[in-house]
Write a protein that holds these residues in place. Structure first.
Motif, PDB file in Angstrom:
ATOM      1  N   ARG A 243      -4.075  71.639  50.278  1.00 18.40           N
ATOM      2  CA  ARG A 243      -4.651  70.543  49.781  1.00 18.40           C
ATOM      3  C   ARG A 243      -3.466  69.500  49.824  1.00 18.40           C
ATOM      4  O   ARG A 243      -3.437  68.335  49.592  1.00 18.40           O
ATOM      5  N   GLY A 244      -1.970  69.968  50.290  1.00 19.04           N
ATOM      6  CA  GLY A 244      -1.036  68.936  50.356  1.00 19.04           C
ATOM      7  C   GLY A 244      -0.405  68.503  49.158  1.00 19.04           C
ATOM      8  O   GLY A 244      -0.173  67.413  48.901  1.00 19.04           O
ATOM      9  N   HIS A 245      -0.217  69.422  48.222  1.00 16.21           N
ATOM     10  CA  HIS A 245       0.540  69.040  47.058  1.00 16.21           C
ATOM     11  C   HIS A 245       1.884  70.250  46.700  1.00 16.21           C
ATOM     12  O   HIS A 245       1.983  71.254  47.405  1.00 16.21           O
ATOM     13  N   LEU A 246       2.428  69.722  45.580  1.00 20.43           N
ATOM     14  CA  LEU A 246       3.398  70.617  44.996  1.00 20.43           C
ATOM     15  C   LEU A 246       2.976  71.374  43.946  1.00 20.43           C
ATOM     16  O   LEU A 246       2.108  70.914  43.263  1.00 20.43           O
ATOM     17  N   THR A 247       3.591  72.618  43.573  1.00 19.39           N
ATOM     18  CA  THR A 247       3.712  73.345  42.538  1.00 19.39           C
ATOM     19  C   THR A 247       4.393  72.822  41.693  1.00 19.39           C
ATOM     20  O   THR A 247       5.647  72.307  41.859  1.00 19.39           O
ATOM     21  N   ALA A 248       4.459  73.221  40.202  1.00 15.16           N
ATOM     22  CA  ALA A 248       5.321  72.922  39.100  1.00 15.16           C
ATOM     23  C   ALA A 248       6.611  73.496  39.442  1.00 15.16           C
ATOM     24  O   ALA A 248       7.674  73.050  39.230  1.00 15.16           O
ATOM     25  N   ARG A 249       6.426  74.772  39.956  1.00 14.26           N
ATOM     26  CA  ARG A 249       7.575  75.438  40.236  1.00 14.26           C
ATOM     27  C   ARG A 249       8.522  74.999  41.588  1.00 14.26           C
ATOM     28  O   ARG A 249       9.771  74.790  41.325  1.00 14.26           O
ATOM     29  N   GLN A 250       7.862  74.222  42.342  1.00 10.61           N
ATOM     30  CA  GLN A 250       8.384  73.795  43.246  1.00 10.61           C
ATOM     31  C   GLN A 250       9.203  72.272  43.056  1.00 10.61           C
ATOM     32  O   GLN A 250      10.171  71.968  43.465  1.00 10.61           O
ATOM     33  N   ALA A 251       8.447  71.832  42.304  1.00  9.21           N
ATOM     34  CA  ALA A 251       8.914  70.324  41.632  1.00  9.21           C
ATOM     35  C   ALA A 251      10.281  70.894  40.948  1.00  9.21           C
ATOM     36  O   ALA A 251      11.088  69.907  41.001  1.00  9.21           O
ATOM     37  N   GLY A 252      10.527  71.763  40.058  1.00 10.14           N
ATOM     38  CA  GLY A 252      11.552  72.303  39.532  1.00 10.14           C
ATOM     39  C   GLY A 252      12.605  72.426  40.134  1.00 10.14           C
ATOM     40  O   GLY A 252      13.796  72.152  39.987  1.00 10.14           O
ATOM     41  N   LEU A 253      12.417  73.478  41.303  1.00  8.55           N
ATOM     42  CA  LEU A 253      13.513  73.950  42.041  1.00  8.55           C
ATOM     43  C   LEU A 253      13.913  72.807  42.750  1.00  8.55           C
ATOM     44  O   LEU A 253      15.219  72.756  42.941  1.00  8.55           O
ATOM     45  N   THR A 254      13.126  72.107  43.374  1.00 10.70           N
ATOM     46  CA  THR A 254      13.680  70.895  44.283  1.00 10.70           C
ATOM     47  C   THR A 254      14.529  70.042  43.241  1.00 10.70           C
ATOM     48  O   THR A 254      15.661  69.583  43.443  1.00 10.70           O
ATOM     49  N   ALA A 255      14.137  69.510  42.169  1.00  8.41           N
ATOM     50  CA  ALA A 255      14.900  68.775  41.073  1.00  8.41           C
ATOM     51  C   ALA A 255      16.143  69.201  40.864  1.00  8.41           C
ATOM     52  O   ALA A 255      17.355  68.704  40.768  1.00  8.41           O
ATOM     53  N   ALA A 256      16.325  70.611  40.626  1.00  7.15           N
ATOM     54  CA  ALA A 256      17.618  71.231  39.957  1.00  7.15           C
ATOM     55  C   ALA A 256      18.524  71.426  41.254  1.00  7.15           C
ATOM     56  O   ALA A 256      19.798  70.967  41.146  1.00  7.15           O
TER      57      ALA A 256
END
Length: 311
Positions: A243-256
Protein backbone atom coordinates in the motif's frame (compact mmCIF):
# COMPACT_ATOMS: atom_id res chain seq x y z
CA UNK A 1 26.44 35.39 12.11
CA UNK A 2 23.60 34.25 14.32
CA UNK A 3 20.49 36.39 14.09
CA UNK A 4 17.53 36.43 16.43
CA UNK A 5 15.12 33.66 15.59
CA UNK A 6 11.43 33.60 16.28
CA UNK A 7 9.21 30.70 17.22
CA UNK A 8 9.96 27.40 15.53
CA UNK A 9 7.40 24.72 16.30
CA UNK A 10 5.09 22.16 14.74
CA UNK A 11 1.37 22.30 15.50
CA UNK A 12 -0.21 18.89 14.86
CA UNK A 13 -3.75 19.29 13.55
CA UNK A 14 -4.54 15.71 12.57
CA UNK A 15 -2.84 12.33 12.85
CA UNK A 16 -5.15 9.69 11.33
CA UNK A 17 -4.31 7.53 8.37
CA UNK A 18 -6.83 7.13 5.56
CA UNK A 19 -9.86 7.24 7.87
CA UNK A 20 -10.38 9.65 10.79
CA UNK A 21 -11.37 8.26 14.19
CA UNK A 22 -13.20 9.64 17.21
CA UNK A 23 -9.94 11.04 18.56
CA UNK A 24 -7.86 11.61 15.41
CA UNK A 25 -8.67 14.00 12.59
CA UNK A 26 -7.39 13.62 9.06
CA UNK A 27 -3.85 14.89 8.44
CA UNK A 28 -2.75 18.45 8.99
CA UNK A 29 0.50 20.01 10.24
CA UNK A 30 1.37 23.66 10.65
CA UNK A 31 5.01 24.69 10.90
CA UNK A 32 5.75 28.03 12.52
CA UNK A 33 9.19 29.20 11.44
CA UNK A 34 10.44 32.68 12.33
CA UNK A 35 7.13 34.41 11.66
CA UNK A 36 6.30 32.34 8.57
CA UNK A 37 3.59 29.66 8.68
CA UNK A 38 3.55 26.67 6.32
CA UNK A 39 0.63 24.24 6.31
CA UNK A 40 1.42 20.66 5.28
CA UNK A 41 -1.08 18.11 3.95
CA UNK A 42 -4.40 19.58 5.13
CA UNK A 43 -6.97 16.81 5.10
CA UNK A 44 -10.70 17.13 5.66
CA UNK A 45 -11.74 19.05 8.78
CA UNK A 46 -8.51 21.02 9.18
CA UNK A 47 -10.30 24.39 9.17
CA UNK A 48 -12.03 23.37 12.42
CA UNK A 49 -8.83 21.93 13.88
CA UNK A 50 -7.15 25.27 13.24
CA UNK A 51 -9.80 26.94 15.40
CA UNK A 52 -9.13 24.47 18.21
CA UNK A 53 -5.39 25.14 17.93
CA UNK A 54 -5.79 28.92 17.83
CA UNK A 55 -4.17 29.24 14.40
CA UNK A 56 -4.74 32.44 12.47
CA UNK A 57 -5.35 31.59 8.82
CA UNK A 58 -4.02 34.89 7.42
CA UNK A 59 -0.58 33.92 8.66
CA UNK A 60 -0.43 30.90 6.33
CA UNK A 61 1.79 31.82 3.40
CA UNK A 62 1.95 28.49 1.62
CA UNK A 63 0.37 25.04 1.68
CA UNK A 64 2.60 22.07 0.87
CA UNK A 65 0.94 18.85 -0.29
CA UNK A 66 2.85 15.60 -0.62
CA UNK A 67 0.48 13.87 -3.08
CA UNK A 68 -3.06 14.00 -4.42
CA UNK A 69 -4.78 11.47 -2.15
CA UNK A 70 -7.68 13.29 -0.54
CA UNK A 71 -6.79 12.58 3.08
CA UNK A 72 -3.79 14.85 2.44
CA UNK A 73 -5.44 17.72 0.59
CA UNK A 74 -9.25 17.72 0.88
CA UNK A 75 -9.01 20.41 3.55
CA UNK A 76 -7.63 22.94 1.05
CA UNK A 77 -11.04 24.47 0.12
CA UNK A 78 -11.99 25.00 3.76
CA UNK A 79 -8.66 26.62 4.58
CA UNK A 80 -8.94 28.92 1.57
CA UNK A 81 -12.46 29.91 2.59
CA UNK A 82 -11.29 30.65 6.10
CA UNK A 83 -8.49 32.79 4.70
CA UNK A 84 -10.95 34.67 2.50
CA UNK A 85 -13.13 35.36 5.52
CA UNK A 86 -10.27 36.48 7.76
CA UNK A 87 -8.16 38.37 5.22
CA UNK A 88 -9.84 38.88 1.81
CA UNK A 89 -7.37 39.13 -1.05
CA UNK A 90 -4.56 37.45 0.83
CA UNK A 91 -2.21 35.50 -1.46
CA UNK A 92 -1.28 31.88 -0.85
CA UNK A 93 0.84 29.40 -2.81
CA UNK A 94 -0.05 25.71 -3.10
CA UNK A 95 2.94 23.42 -3.64
CA UNK A 96 2.59 19.78 -4.64
CA UNK A 97 3.91 17.22 -7.11
CA UNK A 98 3.20 18.01 -10.74
CA UNK A 99 0.84 15.03 -10.81
CA UNK A 100 -1.32 16.78 -8.18
CA UNK A 101 -1.34 20.25 -9.78
CA UNK A 102 -4.68 19.84 -11.58
CA UNK A 103 -6.28 18.39 -8.46
CA UNK A 104 -5.04 21.33 -6.35
CA UNK A 105 -6.34 23.82 -8.93
CA UNK A 106 -9.73 22.11 -8.89
CA UNK A 107 -9.83 22.30 -5.08
CA UNK A 108 -9.08 26.01 -5.27
CA UNK A 109 -11.91 26.46 -7.78
CA UNK A 110 -14.32 24.52 -5.56
CA UNK A 111 -13.49 26.87 -2.71
CA UNK A 112 -14.64 29.90 -4.73
CA UNK A 113 -12.70 31.97 -2.20
CA UNK A 114 -11.48 35.51 -2.65
CA UNK A 115 -7.88 34.45 -2.21
CA UNK A 116 -5.08 34.91 -4.73
CA UNK A 117 -4.03 31.27 -5.22
CA UNK A 118 -0.91 30.19 -7.09
CA UNK A 119 -0.36 26.49 -7.75
CA UNK A 120 3.36 25.73 -7.98
CA UNK A 121 4.04 22.20 -9.34
CA UNK A 122 7.03 20.38 -7.83
CA UNK A 123 8.94 18.02 -10.14
CA UNK A 124 9.00 14.45 -8.84
CA UNK A 125 12.64 13.59 -9.42
CA UNK A 126 15.26 11.65 -7.48
CA UNK A 127 17.10 14.78 -6.39
CA UNK A 128 16.40 17.81 -4.24
CA UNK A 129 14.61 20.60 -6.09
CA UNK A 130 14.09 24.14 -4.78
CA UNK A 131 10.54 24.97 -3.71
CA UNK A 132 10.59 28.29 -1.83
CA UNK A 133 12.37 30.57 0.60
CA UNK A 134 10.76 30.45 4.05
CA UNK A 135 12.01 33.24 6.31
CA UNK A 136 15.53 32.88 4.92
CA UNK A 137 15.58 29.08 5.01
CA UNK A 138 15.49 26.89 1.91
CA UNK A 139 12.46 24.67 1.36
CA UNK A 140 13.29 21.79 -0.99
CA UNK A 141 11.57 18.58 -2.07
CA UNK A 142 12.34 15.24 -3.67
CA UNK A 143 10.38 12.26 -4.93
CA UNK A 144 9.25 9.41 -2.70
CA UNK A 145 7.80 5.97 -3.50
CA UNK A 146 4.03 5.79 -3.07
CA UNK A 147 1.17 4.45 -5.21
CA UNK A 148 0.90 7.87 -6.90
CA UNK A 149 3.66 10.45 -7.44
CA UNK A 150 4.62 11.90 -4.06
CA UNK A 151 7.27 14.19 -2.61
CA UNK A 152 8.76 14.85 0.81
CA UNK A 153 9.86 18.28 2.01
CA UNK A 154 12.97 19.53 3.79
CA UNK A 155 13.46 23.00 5.27
CA UNK A 156 17.07 23.92 6.01
CA UNK A 157 18.45 27.02 7.67
CA UNK A 158 21.88 28.18 6.42
CA UNK A 159 24.76 27.40 8.75
CA UNK A 160 25.90 30.39 10.76
CA UNK A 161 28.02 31.38 13.72
CA UNK A 162 27.61 33.12 17.06
CA UNK A 163 29.92 35.55 18.81
CA UNK A 164 31.65 34.36 21.96
CA UNK A 165 31.33 37.15 24.57
CA UNK A 166 34.47 35.95 26.34
CA UNK A 167 36.53 35.91 23.16
CA UNK A 168 35.27 39.38 22.20
CA UNK A 169 36.24 40.75 25.60
CA UNK A 170 39.67 39.12 25.49
CA UNK A 171 40.28 40.63 22.05
CA UNK A 172 39.14 44.08 23.18
CA UNK A 173 36.28 44.17 20.67
CA UNK A 174 33.23 45.97 21.99
CA UNK A 175 30.39 48.34 21.05
CA UNK A 176 30.20 49.38 17.40
CA UNK A 177 33.38 47.44 16.61
CA UNK A 178 31.44 44.18 16.99
CA UNK A 179 29.23 45.08 14.04
CA UNK A 180 32.22 46.31 12.07
CA UNK A 181 34.04 43.02 12.63
CA UNK A 182 30.95 41.13 11.49
CA UNK A 183 30.74 43.18 8.30
CA UNK A 184 34.43 43.25 7.44
CA UNK A 185 35.57 39.86 8.73
CA UNK A 186 38.70 41.24 10.39
CA UNK A 187 39.46 44.19 12.67
CA UNK A 188 42.74 45.24 14.31
CA UNK A 189 44.22 41.84 13.46
CA UNK A 190 41.27 39.95 15.00
CA UNK A 191 39.48 37.63 12.60
CA UNK A 192 35.79 36.85 12.82
CA UNK A 193 36.60 33.15 13.29
CA UNK A 194 38.75 34.01 16.35
CA UNK A 195 35.78 35.33 18.34
CA UNK A 196 32.87 33.21 17.11
CA UNK A 197 31.72 29.61 17.17
CA UNK A 198 29.97 27.67 14.39
CA UNK A 199 26.20 27.19 14.60
CA UNK A 200 24.74 24.50 12.32
CA UNK A 201 21.46 25.58 10.73
CA UNK A 202 18.28 23.93 11.96
CA UNK A 203 16.53 21.40 9.73
CA UNK A 204 12.89 20.32 9.55
CA UNK A 205 11.74 17.37 7.41
CA UNK A 206 8.29 16.16 6.43
CA UNK A 207 7.71 12.69 4.96
CA UNK A 208 4.26 11.23 4.43
CA UNK A 209 3.01 8.26 2.42
CA UNK A 210 5.94 6.31 1.02
CA UNK A 211 7.58 2.92 0.95
CA UNK A 212 10.98 2.63 2.58
CA UNK A 213 13.46 4.05 0.07
CA UNK A 214 16.80 5.95 0.07
CA UNK A 215 15.02 9.28 -0.44
CA UNK A 216 13.48 9.07 3.05
CA UNK A 217 16.91 9.02 4.68
CA UNK A 218 18.10 11.88 2.47
CA UNK A 219 15.13 14.01 3.42
CA UNK A 220 15.56 13.53 7.17
CA UNK A 221 19.39 13.55 7.29
CA UNK A 222 20.54 15.38 10.46
CA UNK A 223 17.07 16.87 10.94
CA UNK A 224 16.34 18.50 14.27
CA UNK A 225 12.66 17.66 13.83
CA UNK A 226 11.41 15.08 11.34
CA UNK A 227 7.79 14.09 10.77
CA UNK A 228 7.45 10.53 9.48
CA UNK A 229 4.37 8.52 8.73
CA UNK A 230 4.19 5.06 10.33
CA UNK A 231 0.88 3.71 9.13
CA UNK A 232 1.66 0.08 10.00
CA UNK A 233 3.37 -2.09 12.58
CA UNK A 234 6.27 -4.11 11.22
CA UNK A 235 4.37 -7.38 11.56
CA UNK A 236 2.31 -6.07 8.64
CA UNK A 237 5.35 -5.23 6.51
CA UNK A 238 4.00 -6.83 3.35
CA UNK A 239 0.76 -4.86 3.64
CA UNK A 240 2.72 -1.68 4.23
CA UNK A 241 4.82 -2.25 1.11
CA UNK A 242 1.83 -3.16 -1.04
CA UNK A 243 0.00 0.00 0.00
CA UNK A 244 3.02 2.27 -0.20
CA UNK A 245 3.65 3.04 3.47
CA UNK A 246 6.27 2.84 6.22
CA UNK A 247 6.16 0.70 9.33
CA UNK A 248 7.05 2.16 12.71
CA UNK A 249 10.23 0.07 12.78
CA UNK A 250 11.31 1.39 9.39
CA UNK A 251 10.66 4.95 10.55
CA UNK A 252 12.72 4.40 13.71
CA UNK A 253 15.64 2.74 11.93
CA UNK A 254 15.77 5.43 9.25
CA UNK A 255 15.63 8.24 11.79
CA UNK A 256 18.39 6.72 13.93
CA UNK A 257 20.71 6.07 10.99
CA UNK A 258 20.10 9.56 9.61
CA UNK A 259 20.86 11.30 12.90
CA UNK A 260 17.41 12.75 13.49
CA UNK A 261 17.16 14.46 16.88
CA UNK A 262 13.37 14.36 17.39
CA UNK A 263 11.14 12.01 15.39
CA UNK A 264 7.42 12.79 15.24
CA UNK A 265 5.39 9.70 14.34
CA UNK A 266 1.96 10.17 12.77
CA UNK A 267 -0.53 8.93 10.13
CA UNK A 268 -1.64 5.94 12.19
CA UNK A 269 -3.87 3.16 10.91
CA UNK A 270 -6.89 2.77 13.17
CA UNK A 271 -6.07 -0.94 13.56
CA UNK A 272 -3.32 -0.08 16.09
CA UNK A 273 -2.84 1.63 19.38
CA UNK A 274 -0.43 4.44 18.46
CA UNK A 275 1.54 3.80 21.65
CA UNK A 276 2.46 0.36 20.25
CA UNK A 277 3.87 1.96 17.13
CA UNK A 278 5.87 4.38 19.24
CA UNK A 279 7.41 1.53 21.23
CA UNK A 280 8.27 -0.30 18.02
CA UNK A 281 10.12 2.75 16.70
CA UNK A 282 11.94 3.29 20.00
CA UNK A 283 13.04 -0.35 20.09
CA UNK A 284 14.47 -0.03 16.57
CA UNK A 285 16.38 3.11 17.56
CA UNK A 286 17.73 1.39 20.68
CA UNK A 287 18.99 -1.54 18.57
CA UNK A 288 21.27 0.89 16.74
CA UNK A 289 22.31 2.77 19.86
CA UNK A 290 20.68 5.86 18.42
CA UNK A 291 19.82 9.00 20.36
CA UNK A 292 16.72 9.97 18.44
CA UNK A 293 13.81 10.87 20.72
CA UNK A 294 10.33 9.78 19.62
CA UNK A 295 7.15 11.81 19.92
CA UNK A 296 3.97 9.86 19.16
CA UNK A 297 1.74 12.62 17.85
CA UNK A 298 -1.78 13.34 19.05
CA UNK A 299 -4.12 15.92 17.56
CA UNK A 300 -3.38 19.47 18.73
CA UNK A 301 0.11 18.65 20.04
CA UNK A 302 2.66 21.43 19.79
CA UNK A 303 6.20 20.16 19.25
CA UNK A 304 9.08 22.66 19.41
CA UNK A 305 12.01 22.39 17.02
CA UNK A 306 14.88 21.53 19.40
CA UNK A 307 17.57 24.18 19.63
CA UNK A 308 20.90 23.37 18.02
CA UNK A 309 23.97 23.37 20.23
CA UNK A 310 27.02 25.15 18.88
CA UNK A 311 29.48 22.86 17.15
Amino acid sequence: MSHGRGTRELVVLGTAGQAPTRTRNHNGYLLRWDGASVLFDPGEGIQRQMLHAGISSPRIERICVTHRHNDHCLGVPGVLNRMAQDAPGRAVTLHGPADAARHLRDLAVVAQAHVAVTVDPVPTVDAFVPVADVAGSALTARALDHRVPAVGYRLGEPDGSSFSPGALAAAGIRGADVGRLQREGELHGVRLADVSTPRPGQVFAFVMDTRDCPAVAELVRDADLAVLECTYAHRDLRLAHDRGHLTARQAGLTAARAGVRTLVLTHFSQRYDAAELGEEARAAIAELGGRTSVHVASDLDVVPVPARARA
